[in-house]
Design a protein around this motif. Sequence first.
Motif, PDB file in Angstrom:
ATOM      1  N   VAL A 178       0.833  -1.204   0.000  1.00 29.52           N
ATOM      2  CA  VAL A 178       0.000   0.000   0.000  1.00 29.52           C
ATOM      3  C   VAL A 178       0.869   1.257   0.000  1.00 29.52           C
ATOM      4  O   VAL A 178       0.563   2.241  -0.686  1.00 29.52           O
ATOM      5  CB  VAL A 178      -1.003  -0.016   1.176  1.00 29.52           C
ATOM      6  N   SER A 179       1.981   1.228   0.714  1.00 32.09           N
ATOM      7  CA  SER A 179       2.885   2.373   0.709  1.00 32.09           C
ATOM      8  C   SER A 179       3.413   2.642  -0.698  1.00 32.09           C
ATOM      9  O   SER A 179       3.393   3.780  -1.179  1.00 32.09           O
ATOM     10  CB  SER A 179       4.054   2.122   1.675  1.00 32.09           C
ATOM     11  N   ALA A 180       3.860   1.598  -1.380  1.00 34.00           N
ATOM     12  CA  ALA A 180       4.373   1.753  -2.746  1.00 34.00           C
ATOM     13  C   ALA A 180       3.264   2.218  -3.692  1.00 34.00           C
ATOM     14  O   ALA A 180       3.479   3.093  -4.537  1.00 34.00           O
ATOM     15  CB  ALA A 180       4.977   0.436  -3.227  1.00 34.00           C
ATOM     16  N   TRP A 181       2.088   1.648  -3.544  1.00 34.50           N
ATOM     17  CA  TRP A 181       0.947   2.003  -4.392  1.00 34.50           C
ATOM     18  C   TRP A 181       0.609   3.487  -4.237  1.00 34.50           C
ATOM     19  O   TRP A 181       0.413   4.199  -5.225  1.00 34.50           O
ATOM     20  CB  TRP A 181      -0.239   1.122  -4.019  1.00 34.50           C
ATOM     21  N   LEU A 182       0.549   3.952  -2.996  1.00 35.11           N
ATOM     22  CA  LEU A 182       0.231   5.360  -2.743  1.00 35.11           C
ATOM     23  C   LEU A 182       1.313   6.292  -3.287  1.00 35.11           C
ATOM     24  O   LEU A 182       1.005   7.365  -3.815  1.00 35.11           O
ATOM     25  CB  LEU A 182       0.020   5.597  -1.243  1.00 35.11           C
ATOM     26  N   LEU A 183       2.569   5.886  -3.174  1.00 34.30           N
ATOM     27  CA  LEU A 183       3.647   6.705  -3.739  1.00 34.30           C
ATOM     28  C   LEU A 183       3.548   6.770  -5.259  1.00 34.30           C
ATOM     29  O   LEU A 183       3.774   7.838  -5.850  1.00 34.30           O
ATOM     30  CB  LEU A 183       5.013   6.169  -3.315  1.00 34.30           C
ATOM     31  N   LEU A 184       3.199   5.667  -5.892  1.00 33.06           N
ATOM     32  CA  LEU A 184       3.022   5.676  -7.352  1.00 33.06           C
ATOM     33  C   LEU A 184       1.881   6.607  -7.765  1.00 33.06           C
ATOM     34  O   LEU A 184       2.007   7.356  -8.741  1.00 33.06           O
ATOM     35  CB  LEU A 184       2.760   4.267  -7.868  1.00 33.06           C
ATOM     36  N   ILE A 185       0.792   6.566  -7.041  1.00 36.50           N
ATOM     37  CA  ILE A 185      -0.322   7.467  -7.332  1.00 36.50           C
ATOM     38  C   ILE A 185       0.126   8.919  -7.163  1.00 36.50           C
ATOM     39  O   ILE A 185      -0.144   9.764  -8.024  1.00 36.50           O
ATOM     40  CB  ILE A 185      -1.534   7.164  -6.422  1.00 36.50           C
ATOM     41  N   ALA A 186       0.830   9.201  -6.066  1.00 35.96           N
ATOM     42  CA  ALA A 186       1.291  10.567  -5.814  1.00 35.96           C
ATOM     43  C   ALA A 186       2.245  11.039  -6.905  1.00 35.96           C
ATOM     44  O   ALA A 186       2.136  12.174  -7.389  1.00 35.96           O
ATOM     45  CB  ALA A 186       1.964  10.650  -4.440  1.00 35.96           C
ATOM     46  N   LEU A 187       3.164  10.181  -7.316  1.00 36.67           N
ATOM     47  CA  LEU A 187       4.104  10.560  -8.373  1.00 36.67           C
ATOM     48  C   LEU A 187       3.386  10.815  -9.693  1.00 36.67           C
ATOM     49  O   LEU A 187       3.742  11.738 -10.431  1.00 36.67           O
ATOM     50  CB  LEU A 187       5.174   9.484  -8.537  1.00 36.67           C
ATOM     51  N   THR A 188       2.377  10.014  -9.978  1.00 42.63           N
ATOM     52  CA  THR A 188       1.585  10.225 -11.198  1.00 42.63           C
ATOM     53  C   THR A 188       0.888  11.581 -11.161  1.00 42.63           C
ATOM     54  O   THR A 188       0.894  12.326 -12.144  1.00 42.63           O
ATOM     55  CB  THR A 188       0.550   9.091 -11.366  1.00 42.63           C
ATOM     56  N   LEU A 189       0.297  11.897 -10.016  1.00 46.86           N
ATOM     57  CA  LEU A 189      -0.384  13.186  -9.880  1.00 46.86           C
ATOM     58  C   LEU A 189       0.609  14.350  -9.948  1.00 46.86           C
ATOM     59  O   LEU A 189       0.340  15.361 -10.599  1.00 46.86           O
ATOM     60  CB  LEU A 189      -1.178  13.238  -8.575  1.00 46.86           C
ATOM     61  N   LEU A 190       1.752  14.205  -9.284  1.00 43.45           N
ATOM     62  CA  LEU A 190       2.766  15.263  -9.323  1.00 43.45           C
ATOM     63  C   LEU A 190       3.273  15.497 -10.741  1.00 43.45           C
ATOM     64  O   LEU A 190       3.460  16.632 -11.166  1.00 43.45           O
ATOM     65  CB  LEU A 190       3.931  14.930  -8.384  1.00 43.45           C
ATOM     66  N   SER A 191       3.486  14.411 -11.481  1.00 44.06           N
ATOM     67  CA  SER A 191       4.005  14.548 -12.844  1.00 44.06           C
ATOM     68  C   SER A 191       2.982  15.183 -13.780  1.00 44.06           C
ATOM     69  O   SER A 191       3.347  15.822 -14.765  1.00 44.06           O
ATOM     70  CB  SER A 191       4.460  13.195 -13.397  1.00 44.06           C
ATOM     71  N   SER A 192       1.688  15.017 -13.460  1.00 45.18           N
ATOM     72  CA  SER A 192       0.654  15.632 -14.292  1.00 45.18           C
ATOM     73  C   SER A 192       0.440  17.094 -13.927  1.00 45.18           C
ATOM     74  O   SER A 192      -0.159  17.839 -14.691  1.00 45.18           O
ATOM     75  CB  SER A 192      -0.656  14.861 -14.161  1.00 45.18           C
TER      76      SER A 192
END
Length: 129
Positions: free
Chosen positions: A83-97
Amino acid sequence: MQTQTKNVNQVQTLLRFTYGLVPIVAGADKFLNLLTNWEQYLSPAMKRLLPFDAHIFMMLVGVIEIIAGFIVLTRPQAGGWIVSAWLLLIALTLLSSGSYLDVAVRDIVMAIGAYSLARLSARKQLTAA
């Protein structure tokens, strides 16, 4: 020492239920869109890359989140890492957008909580052995 162990166990249990149930609810909502329209969080570039409709993608995401939530409930150490990795991936996707930066920050904070769950669960497992 016994009070400290009891407090650690209570925190670990609270985190386990939080990071177990919230992904299950959010994952189920990917099918219903009662909490929000989840597709809005996908960047237009991401939508163009998908080989299928954005709604189908969000339902796949929902299945992954539901599975991750059940893993947290049954195996909190492994689930916490997932879940930690999943949430970081979501955050990185949002930050990159460049969109939904508030959600990205929230997801980073939640990832830290899930990481804390994994660490507490590892410690609990060591002390139980």
